[in-house]
Design a protein around this motif. Structure first.
Motif, PDB file in Angstrom:
ATOM      1  N   ASP A 109      42.433  43.406  28.049  1.00  0.00           N
ATOM      2  CA  ASP A 109      43.668  43.278  28.501  1.00  0.00           C
ATOM      3  C   ASP A 109      43.839  43.298  29.237  1.00  0.00           C
ATOM      4  O   ASP A 109      45.381  42.693  29.750  1.00  0.00           O
ATOM      5  CB  ASP A 109      43.849  45.412  28.326  1.00  0.00           C
ATOM      6  CG  ASP A 109      43.942  45.438  26.998  1.00  0.00           C
ATOM      7  OD1 ASP A 109      43.460  44.328  25.547  1.00  0.00           O
ATOM      8  OD2 ASP A 109      43.373  46.618  26.376  1.00  0.00           O
ATOM      9  N   ILE A 110      43.308  43.260  30.517  1.00  0.00           N
ATOM     10  CA  ILE A 110      44.024  43.006  32.060  1.00  0.00           C
ATOM     11  C   ILE A 110      44.077  41.578  32.111  1.00  0.00           C
ATOM     12  O   ILE A 110      44.779  41.051  32.551  1.00  0.00           O
ATOM     13  CB  ILE A 110      42.804  43.795  33.710  1.00  0.00           C
ATOM     14  CG1 ILE A 110      42.870  44.978  33.244  1.00  0.00           C
ATOM     15  CG2 ILE A 110      43.400  43.016  34.600  1.00  0.00           C
ATOM     16  CD1 ILE A 110      42.292  45.803  33.880  1.00  0.00           C
ATOM     17  N   LYS A 138      50.319  35.900  36.740  1.00  0.00           N
ATOM     18  CA  LYS A 138      49.954  37.186  37.995  1.00  0.00           C
ATOM     19  C   LYS A 138      48.629  36.147  38.907  1.00  0.00           C
ATOM     20  O   LYS A 138      47.784  37.323  38.368  1.00  0.00           O
ATOM     21  CB  LYS A 138      50.211  38.741  37.933  1.00  0.00           C
ATOM     22  CG  LYS A 138      51.544  38.907  37.300  1.00  0.00           C
ATOM     23  CD  LYS A 138      52.982  38.718  38.333  1.00  0.00           C
ATOM     24  CE  LYS A 138      54.080  39.384  37.964  1.00  0.00           C
ATOM     25  NZ  LYS A 138      54.734  39.480  38.904  1.00  0.00           N
ATOM     26  N   TRP A 139      48.120  35.016  38.457  1.00  0.00           N
ATOM     27  CA  TRP A 139      46.666  35.388  38.776  1.00  0.00           C
ATOM     28  C   TRP A 139      46.233  35.217  39.941  1.00  0.00           C
ATOM     29  O   TRP A 139      45.107  35.269  40.484  1.00  0.00           O
ATOM     30  CB  TRP A 139      46.726  33.287  38.824  1.00  0.00           C
ATOM     31  CG  TRP A 139      46.527  33.298  37.026  1.00  0.00           C
ATOM     32  CD1 TRP A 139      47.423  32.390  36.616  1.00  0.00           C
ATOM     33  CD2 TRP A 139      45.967  33.393  36.388  1.00  0.00           C
ATOM     34  NE1 TRP A 139      47.112  32.155  35.139  1.00  0.00           N
ATOM     35  CE2 TRP A 139      45.825  32.960  34.921  1.00  0.00           C
ATOM     36  CE3 TRP A 139      44.613  34.255  36.319  1.00  0.00           C
ATOM     37  CZ2 TRP A 139      45.500  33.165  33.707  1.00  0.00           C
ATOM     38  CZ3 TRP A 139      44.058  34.256  35.187  1.00  0.00           C
ATOM     39  CH2 TRP A 139      44.195  33.668  33.389  1.00  0.00           C
ATOM     40  N   TRP A 140      47.414  35.519  41.103  1.00  0.00           N
ATOM     41  CA  TRP A 140      46.839  35.985  42.136  1.00  0.00           C
ATOM     42  C   TRP A 140      46.416  37.425  43.057  1.00  0.00           C
ATOM     43  O   TRP A 140      45.499  37.992  43.609  1.00  0.00           O
ATOM     44  CB  TRP A 140      48.031  35.990  43.150  1.00  0.00           C
ATOM     45  CG  TRP A 140      49.586  36.872  43.235  1.00  0.00           C
ATOM     46  CD1 TRP A 140      50.809  36.243  41.481  1.00  0.00           C
ATOM     47  CD2 TRP A 140      50.049  37.806  43.275  1.00  0.00           C
ATOM     48  NE1 TRP A 140      51.250  37.285  41.928  1.00  0.00           N
ATOM     49  CE2 TRP A 140      50.710  38.303  42.682  1.00  0.00           C
ATOM     50  CE3 TRP A 140      49.185  39.425  44.129  1.00  0.00           C
ATOM     51  CZ2 TRP A 140      51.562  40.053  42.431  1.00  0.00           C
ATOM     52  CZ3 TRP A 140      49.508  40.260  43.914  1.00  0.00           C
ATOM     53  CH2 TRP A 140      50.653  40.634  43.196  1.00  0.00           C
ATOM     54  N   LEU A 141      46.315  38.032  41.197  1.00  0.00           N
ATOM     55  CA  LEU A 141      46.471  38.795  41.024  1.00  0.00           C
ATOM     56  C   LEU A 141      44.816  39.219  40.976  1.00  0.00           C
ATOM     57  O   LEU A 141      43.779  40.202  41.068  1.00  0.00           O
ATOM     58  CB  LEU A 141      46.902  40.431  40.192  1.00  0.00           C
ATOM     59  CG  LEU A 141      47.927  41.000  40.457  1.00  0.00           C
ATOM     60  CD1 LEU A 141      48.758  42.168  39.317  1.00  0.00           C
ATOM     61  CD2 LEU A 141      47.760  42.085  42.285  1.00  0.00           C
ATOM     62  N   ALA A 142      44.036  38.463  40.093  1.00  0.00           N
ATOM     63  CA  ALA A 142      42.314  38.439  39.789  1.00  0.00           C
ATOM     64  C   ALA A 142      42.243  38.471  40.940  1.00  0.00           C
ATOM     65  O   ALA A 142      41.274  39.536  40.613  1.00  0.00           O
ATOM     66  CB  ALA A 142      42.594  36.807  38.441  1.00  0.00           C
TER      67      ALA A 142
END
Length: 49
Positions: free
Chosen positions: A6-7, A16-20
């Motif tokens: 889900d995340i 929001k790939w910078w959160l990966a």
């Protein structure tokens, strides 16, 4: 495992790939603490922090 999927689906849909890297680092750190808590290597892992 469903919450991890889900995340990553959230990251993909919202771009929001910078959160990966942050999420992956936190997951690995949590895994290290869980696995190191009951092993003989625990004193060495705790000394890192």
């Amino acid at each position: 495992m469903e919450s991890i999927k889900d995340i990553f689906n959230f990251l993909k849909e919202r771009k929001k790939w910078w959160l990966a890297p942050i999420i992956i680092t936190l997951l690995l750190l949590g895994l290290l603490l869980v696995l190191g808590g009951g092993s003989a290597a625990a004193p060495f892992i705790y000394s890192l922090f």
